[in-house]
Design an enzyme around this catalytic site. Structure first.
Site, PDB file in Angstrom:
ATOM      1  N   GLY A 127       0.792  -1.230   0.000  1.00 29.73           N
ATOM      2  CA  GLY A 127       0.000   0.000   0.000  1.00 29.73           C
ATOM      3  C   GLY A 127       0.820   1.272   0.000  1.00 29.73           C
ATOM      4  O   GLY A 127       0.284   2.357   0.236  1.00 29.73           O
ATOM      5  N   ASP A 140      -2.086   7.334  -7.667  1.00 22.75           N
ATOM      6  CA  ASP A 140      -0.769   6.768  -7.360  1.00 22.75           C
ATOM      7  C   ASP A 140       0.300   7.189  -8.369  1.00 22.75           C
ATOM      8  O   ASP A 140       1.401   7.592  -7.993  1.00 22.75           O
ATOM      9  CB  ASP A 140      -0.843   5.233  -7.326  1.00 22.75           C
ATOM     10  CG  ASP A 140      -1.596   4.718  -6.106  1.00 22.75           C
ATOM     11  OD1 ASP A 140      -2.431   5.466  -5.565  1.00 22.75           O
ATOM     12  OD2 ASP A 140      -1.361   3.567  -5.703  1.00 22.75           O
ATOM     13  N   GLY A 155       2.527   2.339  -2.677  1.00 25.62           N
ATOM     14  CA  GLY A 155       2.694   2.839  -4.044  1.00 25.62           C
ATOM     15  C   GLY A 155       3.937   2.309  -4.723  1.00 25.62           C
ATOM     16  O   GLY A 155       4.451   2.942  -5.661  1.00 25.62           O
TER      17      GLY A 155
HETATM   18  C1  MEV Z   1      -4.348   1.956  -3.722  1.00 21.40           C
HETATM   19  O1  MEV Z   1      -3.060   2.488  -3.412  1.00 21.40           O
HETATM   20  C2  MEV Z   1      -5.395   3.003  -3.504  1.00 21.40           C
HETATM   21  C3  MEV Z   1      -6.782   2.640  -4.007  1.00 21.40           C
HETATM   22  O2  MEV Z   1      -7.610   3.805  -3.827  1.00 21.40           O
HETATM   23  C4  MEV Z   1      -6.765   2.250  -5.464  1.00 21.40           C
HETATM   24  C5  MEV Z   1      -6.466   3.407  -6.421  1.00 21.40           C
HETATM   25  O3  MEV Z   1      -6.573   4.581  -6.047  1.00 21.40           O
HETATM   26  O4  MEV Z   1      -6.160   3.084  -7.584  1.00 21.40           O
HETATM   27  C6  MEV Z   1      -7.388   1.501  -3.215  1.00 21.40           C
END
Ligand code: MEV
Length: 307
Positions: free
Chosen positions: A94, A141, A96
């Site tokens: 999570g 991201d 990035g």
């Molecule tokens: C993932 O880092 C974040 C989410 O909101 C997916 C996205 O924004 O593409 C879950």
């Protein structure tokens, strides 16, 4: 050989909601992925990452491979390439890491082919890659990783907010998850309870709008409160879990102003903000729960070609 690097990111507010058109605020952090590319006029794409070598049939390196395929298609060219990935970002946590690898790969490949792209264009191509690999992705991201800084992501535009100077503590559970699967489970919940989940998403959008205001005022106490409310809503979508909750409560008990998951959730990382005097307390509280605690800061340095 061309080498490019790009930062990872955290979400202060709005992950998941941003996939459904609500605004979000994400920040680049000073942990980076680095991609080196050696292009050949023909041959295969080979990836070397963290002591593993693979070709493009490997699931593991699908972002870099998909980036290469999209460049071939967009610029109607064919090439082989040796792509080497080194990263300070734990993958599938999570932070990035995939966006940082994707935009660095696109920049290094296009530079090697003599194609000049600005970072915003790289971010847009990177978004295509993420959509293809993840099924659905917001532009957040790849934009944050390409441009650095603090970014407000809205449905039709992305803009930079003032740079923030505050300690950020990350707790990485080490539990890997595929963003694609977590996004799919939120989408299923939304199909089952459309009005309920829409209201949750729109409340997250409101939190981001309040958060933007509080960040501009430098009111970190309110920013922390809003992060905590955001966490409650993420919990309601089923993307938090007991390990993440333990880290979040440990951080809050140790004096964090706010703590929540960052990114897709269901494993991955939590994020806490605190005052300078409490950094050690919060870091130790997270580490005591068995997570890797990383103290980091917001980085204004986006994607760039290494000297
Ligand atoms: C993932 O880092 C974040 C989410 O909101 C997916 C996205 O924004 O593409 C879950």
């Amino acid at each position: 050989m061309i080498t490019c690097s790009a930062p990872g990111k955290i979400y202060l507010f709005g992950e998941h909601a941003v996939v459904y058109g609500e605004p979000a605020i994400a920040c680049a952090i000073n942990l980076r992925a680095c991609v080196s590319v050696e292009v050949a006029s023909s041959g295969k794409i080979t990836i070397d990452a963290m002591d593993k070598r693979a070709n493009c049939s490997s699931e593991e390196f699908k972002y870099a491979c998909c980036a290469a395929q999209i460049i071939k298609k967009l610029f109607e060219t064919d090439f082989g390439a040796e792509i080497t990935i080194r990263s300070e970002l734990p993958p599938r946590q999570g932070l990035g890491s995939s966006a940082a690898v994707t935009v660095s790969t696109i920049k290094a490949l296009t530079q090697s082919l003599g194609i000049e792209l600005d970072n915003e264009t790289v971010a847009k191509i990177g978004h295509k890659v993420e959509n293809e690999v993840q099924g659905k992705a917001s532009p957040a991201d790849t934009f944050v990783s390409s441009t650095g800084g603090v970014v407000l992501v809205e449905e039709t535009k992305t803009s930079h907010l003032a740079q923030l100077d505050m300690p950020i503590i990350i707790g990485a559970t080490g539990v890997e998850r595929a963003t694609r699967d977590v996004i799919a489970s939120v989408s299923d919940l939304r199909k089952k309870y459309p009005s309920v989940v829409s209201d949750v998403m729109s409340s997250m959008g409101d939190i981001t709008r309040f958060g933007e205001q509080k960040l501009a005022e430098g009111d970190l106490v309110s920013v922390g409160e809003l992060m905590n409310i955001n966490q409650g809503l993420l919990e309601s979508l089923g993307v938090s879990d007991v390990t993440l909750s333990r880290l979040i409560y440990a951080a809050r008990t140790a004096g964090a102003l706010g703590a929540k998951i960052t990114g897709a959730g269901r494993g991955g990382c939590v994020l806490a903000i605190t005052t300078n005097g409490k950094v050690d307390h919060v870091t130790q509280a997270i580490a005591k729960q068995g997570a890797l605690a990383l103290t980091t800061a917001i980085s204004s340095l986006g994607l760039h070609v290494e000297a």
